[in-house]
Design an enzyme around this catalytic site. Structure first.
Site, PDB file in Angstrom:
ATOM      1  CG  ASP A   1      -2.086  -0.966   1.093  1.00  0.00           C
ATOM      2  OD1 ASP A   1      -2.394  -1.358  -0.048  1.00  0.00           O
ATOM      3  OD2 ASP A   1      -2.673  -1.326   2.125  1.00  0.00           O
TER       4      ASP A   1
ATOM      5  CG  ASN B   1      -4.498   6.690   2.721  1.00  0.00           C
ATOM      6  OD1 ASN B   1      -5.439   6.423   1.986  1.00  0.00           O
ATOM      7  ND2 ASN B   1      -3.681   5.771   3.192  1.00  0.00           N
TER       8      ASN B   1
ATOM      9  CG  LEU C   1      -9.878   2.388  11.889  1.00  0.00           C
ATOM     10  CD1 LEU C   1     -11.362   2.636  12.119  1.00  0.00           C
ATOM     11  CD2 LEU C   1      -9.679   1.166  10.998  1.00  0.00           C
TER      12      LEU C   1
END
Length: 296
Positions: free
Chosen positions: A72, A143, A188
């Site tokens: 990623d 992100n 998160l």
């Protein structure tokens, strides 16, 4: 909608991974067999050693597609190159989690061949643009962006403005602003909600706030979010997609808005976000069961 044809392919590789470097050679062979021009990052060209492949100083300009071979993190780096230019990208998973990557390492040759023969369809995800006001520092993020203190033991007061209106001052270790794509990353971990990547919103969350009443906030992506570092701060730093970008002076302000260009991820089939959550993050499972299943 017709698939976009591919005649010029860009390749971005995690050159630290032997399997990814070997895969790059296979992708080069596939491109050559299909008459597709292949370009690579000049900094990666020597390590890859691909004959007849162009190491472009303007990489990845003019590419129809960028293929990332790595995890990623590699895909995020590739997106920083491709996203602002409107170039679609796809990731082949040679990492550990592979939350953003589309293709498993076992199936990449068939997938790349099919793409070169049949073209691609993409899914657009909102991206962020962050700039340090009063400077030339300007960053594209897939992100998130976050500001963090540089010295342990020193809480920083962060002012938060929404489209020019002051809404809060929060004492904390840092502040994070994320896109929906980034809601399953650092956001998160900071206690923020999971958001569908198709939403047009920003998430804002304090990192370890020194207050009982600070909670994450979700706002429209049509807003501008400004984070102001207090004048008495003893050192903070701006991070873009988890990587250090620039040190911030006391009183600095960072403005985050919707990027002019979204990031375009290639999708090989219908994409179910919840299925990815279940597979990669064990969403909906008991913690004990997910840990037991991961044991060798």
């Amino acid at each position: 909608m017709a698939n976009k044809p591919i005649s010029n392919l860009a390749l971005f590789v995690d050159v630290r991974r032997t399997a990814a470097v070997e895969a790059a050679k296979s992708v080069a062979d596939i491109a050559a067999r299909n008459g597709v021009t292949l370009q690579v990052d000049p900094q990666q060209a020597k390590v890859l050693g691909l004959d007849g492949v162009r190491a472009s100083d303007s990489f990845p300009a003019s590419a129809d597609l960028l293929v990332s071979l790595g995890g990623d993190g590699t895909l995020l780096q590739a997106a920083h190159n491709a996203g602002p230019l409107g170039i679609p990208l796809i990731g082949v998973d040679f990492g550990r989690v592979g939350f953003l990557t589309e293709v498993p390492r076992d199936g990449y040759e068939a997938a790349i061949t099919a793409i070169l023969l049949g073209g691609v369809q993409t899914e657009r995800h909102l991206a962020l643009n962050a700039r340090v006001l009063g400077t030339k520092h300007n960053f594209y993020a897939v992100n998130d962006v976050h500001i963090d203190r540089k010295h342990q033991g020193h809480i920083v007061n962060f002012g938060i403005n929404l489209s020019g209106t002051h809404i809060a001052t929060i004492p904390a270790d840092g502040i994070i602003v994320c896109s929906p794509t980034g809601s399953t990353a650092y956001f998160l971990s900071a206690g923020g909600p999971i958001m569908s990547p198709k939403l047009e919103v920003f998430g804002i969350a304090p990192i370890c706030p020194h207050t009982l009443f600070s909670r994450p906030l979700v706002v429209s992506a049509d807003e501008s979010v400004s984070i102001i570092v207090s004048e008495d701060s003893q050192g903070t730093q701006l991070f873009v997609d988890g990587q250090p970008a620039v040190e911030l002076a006391p009183g600095a302000a960072v403005e985050v808005v919707r990027a002019a260009k979204p990031v375009e991820f290639v999708r090989l089939g219908r994409h179910f976000f919840i299925h990815t959550l279940e597979e990669k993050l064990h969403w909906g499972m008991s913690i004990k069961r997910s840990i037991d299943n991961d044991k060798p």
